[in-house]
Design an enzyme around this catalytic site. Sequence first.
Site, PDB file in Angstrom:
ATOM      1  N   LYS A  40       0.838  -1.198   0.000  1.00 53.00           N
ATOM      2  CA  LYS A  40       0.000   0.000   0.000  1.00 53.00           C
ATOM      3  C   LYS A  40       0.877   1.254   0.000  1.00 53.00           C
ATOM      4  O   LYS A  40       1.912   1.292   0.675  1.00 53.00           O
ATOM      5  CB  LYS A  40      -0.873  -0.026   1.261  1.00 53.00           C
ATOM      6  CG  LYS A  40      -1.895   1.111   1.357  1.00 53.00           C
ATOM      7  CD  LYS A  40      -2.745   0.966   2.634  1.00 53.00           C
ATOM      8  CE  LYS A  40      -3.836   2.006   2.712  1.00 53.00           C
ATOM      9  NZ  LYS A  40      -4.680   1.833   3.925  1.00 53.00           N
TER      10      LYS A  40
ATOM     11  N   SER B  46      -9.576   1.793   2.939  1.00 50.52           N
ATOM     12  CA  SER B  46      -8.637   2.573   2.177  1.00 50.52           C
ATOM     13  C   SER B  46      -7.615   1.758   1.413  1.00 50.52           C
ATOM     14  O   SER B  46      -6.984   2.264   0.494  1.00 50.52           O
ATOM     15  CB  SER B  46      -7.897   3.527   3.118  1.00 50.52           C
ATOM     16  OG  SER B  46      -7.121   2.788   4.063  1.00 50.52           O
TER      17      SER B  46
ATOM     18  N   SER C 143     -10.238  -0.499   7.086  1.00 50.76           N
ATOM     19  CA  SER C 143      -9.555  -0.406   5.791  1.00 50.76           C
ATOM     20  C   SER C 143      -8.882  -1.670   5.300  1.00 50.76           C
ATOM     21  O   SER C 143      -8.370  -1.702   4.182  1.00 50.76           O
ATOM     22  CB  SER C 143      -8.521   0.726   5.820  1.00 50.76           C
ATOM     23  OG  SER C 143      -9.167   1.981   5.822  1.00 50.76           O
TER      24      SER C 143
END
Lengths: 442, 442
Positions: free
Chosen positions: B79, B148, B172
């Site tokens: 990420k 997210s 997330s």
Amino acid sequence: MAAYKLTIGDASRLIASGELTPSELLKSLLDRIERLEPSLEAWVTLDIEGARATAEDLTSEIEKGVSRGPLHGIPVGVKDIFYTAGLKTTMGSPIYRDFIPSRDAVSVARFRDAGAVIIGKTETTEFALADPAPTRNPWNLEHTPGGSSSGSAAAVSSGMCPTALGTQTGGSVIRPASFCGIVGMKPTRDLIRRGGVYPLSWSLDHVGFFTRCVDDAAMVLGALTDGDHLDYHPIDRLEPPRLGMLRGYFQENADENVWDGFEAATMSLRDAGARVEEVSLPSTFKLIHAAHRVILASEAASVHEENFKERMTDYRVNLRGLVASGLLVPASEYLRARRLGGRFVEELEAVMRDVDCLIVPSAPTPALRGLESTGDPAFNAPWSLSGYPVMTVPSGITEDELPLGFQIIGKLHGEKHLFGVAKWCEGVFSFENAPREPSEMA
Amino acid sequence: MAAYKLTIGDASRLIASGELTPSELLKSLLDRIERLEPSLEAWVTLDIEGARATAEDLTSEIEKGVSRGPLHGIPVGVKDIFYTAGLKTTMGSPIYRDFIPSRDAVSVARFRDAGAVIIGKTETTEFALADPAPTRNPWNLEHTPGGSSSGSAAAVSSGMCPTALGTQTGGSVIRPASFCGIVGMKPTRDLIRRGGVYPLSWSLDHVGFFTRCVDDAAMVLGALTDGDHLDYHPIDRLEPPRLGMLRGYFQENADENVWDGFEAATMSLRDAGARVEEVSLPSTFKLIHAAHRVILASEAASVHEENFKERMTDYRVNLRGLVASGLLVPASEYLRARRLGGRFVEELEAVMRDVDCLIVPSAPTPALRGLESTGDPAFNAPWSLSGYPVMTVPSGITEDELPLGFQIIGKLHGEKHLFGVAKWCEGVFSFENAPREPSEMA
């Protein structure tokens, strides 16, 4: 020697060998308390009957050959913000005047399990902040014993008990220990668990304690921690230590007596072989007192918010001001202070890389005259914020016969090593003075 | 089977036996990325050359008989809020558009040490809050993959890499895993160290990750933690578990698809022998979302305060609102929220005493249509506040062919046991569906 003068180590040996019983030791201390308490006012609550019964049980155990270890039969004092099951716990506040907890604080329970005899509860400033207790300094009754753990420090200093529990959020263990000429210790944050201790500011609060020598401190810490993995006593013999001396802020803010005494003490360590080098504090240090204040005010406000709304007049001036100001702090300000504390710890690690411990005076002044102020925690608050373990060892007395404390800051979880350094320094200082007997006092 | 479809476990065995090289596995995945990336937009930055070079080195190592363990030669996604040395790390924000860190996040370094091949950086919402990334859901390009950690979930779901790193502050990891029909895990807070991950709210942030089966998750967690004392893989075989099912808030807020699917999944576990009992949430639960929001806003405001003053227009609407509101929170409010969190944890311990795990749906809805919202973290935020370990396992699909996730909450540091329960459930669900190939999509 009268039993009340014994260190834990000596009393412990005599108890183990049968030359002294827990009951005899307690009697000697209770006689001492009876004699001194009217002038010192170190105790809020005495549990004489409870203590006698416990001492008798522990005497029987020893007679049957059972020993719980070095604290078996050792009488102790407990600051009046630690919960004690069945024994009044006032927090030094009228709000809790009649509060009797149903359980023990974790540290109190550990003391009991280790065979300690709880004599009673010692005086504290209101909720362990700065509104003074009535306690007087055993070295001079006109002077403060320091705070917030006022009663515990005075009791250990005057021979009413060989050890007592205290807490430190700013400088509430190290400063009174130094004002009263005894050993004080605040271990790494949460090494002694805080369960059952009334919080002042939970990010800063530490459980600590008082003794009259470094060896005793190692025994007490062993009893108060889980300690499966660590034995603090006997203390490892040490080569002469490498000490990082801090000047700057500390020299600027120490009074003459304190700084001269600190320089003299440091010189004697050097002469004995210690390597003392000057080190500089990290850049965050200049904001550390402000950060400490913001965290303290915010968290104290959070703790007291409800009581405060209903009973504001039951709060004295220092805590009232702190809570009122704490209620106005924005979260972003509080969090900035917490983060600054984190950076300070990181930078402190680097500063301490090449030394065993840092050294500074234990307080900016000796014990102040008058009981209105318990003194200034400014020389202790940075280490309460960092969570690092700290000890104070008495290093000398002023011309006015007030003791001076030598503060030694160890590394996080470096208690074993800190004991070694503190014992080495104690050996060099050879501080043998004790407060004069009350009969000799003015 | 094409190499890109392999689980970590299968790829690992083939690599160890020499039937597959790290370079061949990488090539299969890069081909897959080339084919799917234009429609999915899962990656911010691909490091194809770097990945190829690493895979070649790891291929040589294997040829010399050296294996670094189960992740040797396994390509992974990271990420884009994890620092990657020499590789752009944007945080999904124009403020960091050109930022190239000089060091790796702790978890990235652990992946490299374990022999993982970093393919590139996956799409994240802005600073891991709620302003969406361009990524689409592999099951239906008209739907959000959740956030997210949008890119990581889509990449693992679509066969671009068998595992990828994510973070969870609200929901997330668990929500996008559930929206994309894969396994997601958020271990106990700080079990995977957060060093080098851009903070959103440090009291709530967790590092987590995505895989396509529970066994793979156990291998990945082993690589990402110190793990000297714990081996997560192979997962212990388990008796049918005792599961605590939560209704109340969750049933009221789940849409019909989700709740029906959850009841059906629970029924299948019961049929297979699990003991499912309804448990009630503690009284603090009704304030837990408010507390989560206050902590998140306060800490995000503290993180972004400086940037925000200078570059407010570079913040999108969700984060801008959060920071602006967070700057207005009083510290006493923030601290009340933190303390409520503490009480919630205490009460949760009691609730979980007689069950192995709690179960609830992984999100109130399946993946929403449109890319404007990444969905609601309300079913995940309580466990992010508590710090408890959580997994989601796909349990079925809706009539619209969108996957449903089954959320399993373990006890603090109970990862080993959580894996056992999750694997047991996975076996019962036998979820074999995968997103349709792009050629089949509308």
